[in-house]
Design a protein around this motif. Structure first.
Motif, mmCIF file in Angstrom:
data_model
loop_
_atom_site.group_PDB
_atom_site.id
_atom_site.type_symbol
_atom_site.label_atom_id
_atom_site.label_comp_id
_atom_site.label_asym_id
_atom_site.label_seq_id
_atom_site.Cartn_x
_atom_site.Cartn_y
_atom_site.Cartn_z
ATOM 1 N N LEU B 343 0.824 -1.205 0.000
ATOM 2 C CA LEU B 343 0.000 0.000 0.000
ATOM 3 C C LEU B 343 0.858 1.256 0.000
ATOM 4 C CD1 LEU B 343 -2.520 -1.148 2.752
ATOM 5 C CD2 LEU B 343 -2.924 -1.106 0.276
ATOM 6 N N ILE B 345 1.831 4.947 1.350
ATOM 7 C CA ILE B 345 1.802 5.398 2.744
ATOM 8 C C ILE B 345 0.513 6.164 3.043
ATOM 9 C CG2 ILE B 345 3.067 7.555 2.305
ATOM 10 C CD1 ILE B 345 3.571 5.257 5.376
ATOM 11 N N ILE B 348 -2.276 3.982 4.717
ATOM 12 C CA ILE B 348 -2.178 3.352 6.035
ATOM 13 C C ILE B 348 -3.000 4.130 7.056
ATOM 14 C CG2 ILE B 348 0.164 2.576 5.518
ATOM 15 C CD1 ILE B 348 0.682 4.670 8.105
ATOM 16 N N GLU B 349 -3.385 3.431 8.134
ATOM 17 C CA GLU B 349 -4.046 4.104 9.250
ATOM 18 C C GLU B 349 -3.095 4.130 10.430
ATOM 19 O OE1 GLU B 349 -7.881 2.904 10.352
ATOM 20 O OE2 GLU B 349 -8.732 3.496 8.415
ATOM 21 N N GLU B 407 -3.863 8.104 6.620
ATOM 22 C CA GLU B 407 -2.841 9.150 6.478
ATOM 23 C C GLU B 407 -3.245 10.222 5.464
ATOM 24 O OE1 GLU B 407 0.945 8.488 7.533
ATOM 25 O OE2 GLU B 407 1.961 9.627 5.991
ATOM 26 N N ILE B 430 4.432 12.928 13.837
ATOM 27 C CA ILE B 430 5.082 11.626 14.036
ATOM 28 C C ILE B 430 3.988 10.577 14.208
ATOM 29 C CG2 ILE B 430 6.810 10.335 15.372
ATOM 30 C CD1 ILE B 430 7.813 12.969 16.504
ATOM 31 N N ARG B 431 4.130 9.459 13.529
ATOM 32 C CA ARG B 431 3.110 8.412 13.644
ATOM 33 C C ARG B 431 3.216 7.691 14.994
ATOM 34 N NH1 ARG B 431 5.544 8.445 8.927
ATOM 35 N NH2 ARG B 431 4.345 9.210 7.150
ATOM 36 N N MET B 432 2.097 7.094 15.418
ATOM 37 C CA MET B 432 2.088 6.285 16.637
ATOM 38 C C MET B 432 1.674 4.875 16.258
ATOM 39 S SD MET B 432 -0.139 8.830 19.068
ATOM 40 C CE MET B 432 -0.271 7.553 20.309
ATOM 41 N N ASP B 433 2.089 3.905 17.053
ATOM 42 C CA ASP B 433 1.620 2.551 16.789
ATOM 43 C C ASP B 433 1.364 1.840 18.113
ATOM 44 O OD1 ASP B 433 1.954 0.760 13.910
ATOM 45 O OD2 ASP B 433 1.419 -0.260 15.765
ATOM 46 N N LYS B 434 0.222 1.190 18.203
ATOM 47 C CA LYS B 434 -0.148 0.487 19.441
ATOM 48 C C LYS B 434 0.675 -0.775 19.642
ATOM 49 C CE LYS B 434 -4.675 2.093 20.592
ATOM 50 N NZ LYS B 434 -5.041 2.945 19.452
#
Lengths: 435, 435
Positions: B343, B345, B348-349, B407, B430-434
């Motif tokens: 995919l 960028i 993306i979620e 995004e 800045i992206r975050m990720d769980k």
């Protein structure tokens, strides 16, 4: 079973010489595991450096002489770079040799072509060392988690970047200052863009995504974003909100497609990966059966990378040279098990935490420390907790951390301490380990 | 290459049914990796429980009927216990079948005899699931680190004990209270001695030490000490001194011999393993080439354990059914690669951290949040940092954490925010990720 396999090393740089060193220094242990000797019999390098010692091994200045050597069973491609490395690997393959490489760019960019050639020639091209140095992450994903539909993986797969972010976090220095320091320490190249822009991480992520999801290698589709714009403010605000900033490679599979991206990422401080600091690497892998797993270790360096290179060589040796044994049940050949004794617990050496209940009398701590001193037990730290005012029996707790000492000695010392008039009951004793 | 291998499952308890479930639910993914179908064709169990669904599979009440079934290639021993399990495994081996087991006691106590029988009959007995559940630690040590002289390993290899120590640490409750809670949650047995006394950990440690150092299995030589005497005081004093108490299994090799011991251990808080909490397991392994590595994941549970059981089955299938392919280069068979797209960028979620510089004017935060709201972006947290008094330009920083959003949408919102009069310069994102 052959009694030995002949290894050719192409490239005697950091990883090449590290691999030579591991094969020589651990030769006995490796033979016990592989079931045959792994012998370096040809090295291709422009020159042997002053500190390098390769004994009687044949040395060629042309690496292709190694790939063409009819006596060589396994070629180690450790010259780096893309074009020449590709030519060398394809040559070795067409000569029917197995190949082990540590070259992430080569695999990420030319892997599809190389693997097709290997399959056609019925040889193995192994590349554990291409991702996360000494961590056996390729093996974990291709084999250890093979029962899973893997959902995502996320990794700190560039030690330079992680070192810089850790230093920024811990010292409060800005990116440019820390980068300069990393360059002085040899953690960062003079041109650091390969590391800090995420290109190196994207090479590794491309490989991880392919083996996780079963897709062709597609480095050109990876999104990369570097850490050069991260400020101290961002790090502090993130911390305040419960997060750390890590430069992650993330690959995720969804119905729509595959995510393949390297960028700075806020990660909750509660996650173990948020505590991976300095040059260390770590990869989290999430599967639908196993749940969340993580693999941690040194992501670069001569010997850690060599550890992965030689593990691949042993794999090849086990499967292709000794098919009847494959991996032996206990990892070592049955006739190579050691009869080294298991030691009784009194023979181990350990640091100790001691908690001693004692009456609040003058000199009790001196008496205890004198006993420890008599037994040659050194003290690392002491806490003396005064009794609470409402404690009528005036008992205080003395907590002592000791340096390492043989357990038999500590046992004797504890008996003496328990015999002191002022000491009540048993001493609580917990071992410590530096790990 | 056969098109399928026939699996017999002995014991349909938690792990047995978990293994059946993984084989069925992940059948397609597993076939893509193994190169053949793995089909459950015979189950041995006293009874199928109400919630269990096994389709048309043949069921025998006698597990030995599975071991004697001439159509079965691989027998999964998942009945537990020692004596009957040993008899069953030896029977399957003598019938020429490969065996996969999750039974740590069986391997730790009877492994030497079982492996000798397997070698004689040229079959594999695999036991990845016997140690640390879903973590592929057996594979990491036997194969991934095979180039090393291993110096020591240390593991949190009993989830129950680690859960209890973690709760004591975090809640300040005494051992007995936490044990009761663990029993209510199903993390601890009615008779918890097997877990809290260290016997279960000693079984696992015995196995790890043998594959690390190449020594016969010697469970009777392992030293075990439980966690029942650890008090809240000990935990707090340790914390004060910079340590956490973990119930570790430690195996170390020295000139004199092998250390094999399970006991509570003070570990520096700086070590990653000190942050392994709850029921999770982790094993540190130290080698002379690789240095320090760690493997982390769920140490128990139906599906994590099944993940390891089925990985072993796939290993057997790869080596014995498809020797020409062994492990395919990308982990999946070449003709099974997926063409799922990578995919862009923008698709993306992600959650986002935004840092916005704005003039200190009334309504600027409202303007920003209104824009986010218009784009359907939910806010998780906001920090507004007032300007310092000496800042003449009165610029404040607004930090916003958002919930997950595509995004492309976030990019549009950021353009709008940057268009606000009060906002100066670019928004830092800045992206975050769980994770």
């Amino acid at each position: 079973m052959n009694s030995s396999l002949q290894i050719g090393i192409c490239g005697l740089g950091t990883v090449g010489y590290g691999s030579y060193t591991v094969l020589v220094e651990n030769a006995k242990e490796i033979a016990r595991r592989a079931g045959c000797d792994l012998v370096v019999s040809h090295i291709g390098t422009r020159r042997i450096k002053a500190h390098q010692e390769v004994g009687e091994v044949r040395v060629s200045q042309d690496v292709f002489a190694v790939a063409d050597d009819p006596d060589i069973d396994i070629v180690l491609e450790l010259i780096g770079g893309e074009e020449l490395a590709k030519e060398l690997v394809l040559k070795a393959i067409s000569n029917g040799k197995h190949v082990v490489t540590a070259n992430k760019a080569l695999i990420a960019v030319h892997g599809n072509e190389i693997f097709a050639a290997a399959k056609k020639n019925n040889v193995v091209v192994a590349y554990e060392a291409a991702v996360a140095g000494g961590i056996p992450i390729i093996k974990a994903i291709r084999e250890g988690l093979a029962a899973n539909q893997l959902q995502w993986l996320a990794g700190i797969i560039n030690g330079t970047g992680n070192f810089i972010l850790t230093e920024m976090q811990e010292k409060g220095s800005e990116f440019s200052a820390v980068l300069k320091q990393a360059q002085e320490l040899g953690y960062a190249e003079a041109d650091p863009s390969f590391d800090v822009e995420g290109i190196d991480a994207a090479h590794k992520l491309t490989i991880l995504a392919s083996i996780a999801f079963g897709i062709p290698l597609q480095f050109d589709k990876a999104y990369t974003e570097g850490i050069g714009d991260i400020t101290i403010e961002d790090i502090h605000y993130s911390e305040e909100l419960g997060y750390r900033i890590k430069h992650l490679g993330i690959a995720r599979q969804s119905e729509q497609g595959i995510e393949l991206r390297v960028h700075p990422t806020l990660v909750s401080k509660d996650k173990l990966i948020a505590s991976v600091n300095g040059v260390m690497n770590a990869v989290m892998v999430q599967g639908n059966a196993v749940g969340s797993t993580m693999y941690y270790g040194p992501g670069a360096g001569a010997l850690p990378t060599a550890s992965a290179v030689i593990a691949d060589v042993i794999d090849v040796a086990r499967v292709f040279n000794c098919p009847e044994s494959s991996v032996p049940a206990l990892g070592f050949q049955t006739d190579s098990l050691s009869d080294k004794p298991v030691l009784p617990i009194t023979e181990i050496e350990s640091g100790y935490y001691l908690r001693i209940s004692a009456q609040d009398k003058a000199g009790v701590l001196a008496d205890i420390t004198e006993i420890l001193g008599d037994f040659g037990i050194n003290i690392e730290a002491v806490i003396q907790k005064e009794p609470h005012h409402h404690d009528t029996d005036q008992v205080l707790s003395v907590i002592i951390l000791t340096h390492e000492i043989k357990e038999a000695v500590m046992n004797e010392a504890i008996v003496k301490i328990e015999e002191l008039d002022a000491v009540g009951g048993k001493v609580s004793r917990i071992r410590m380990d530096k790990l």
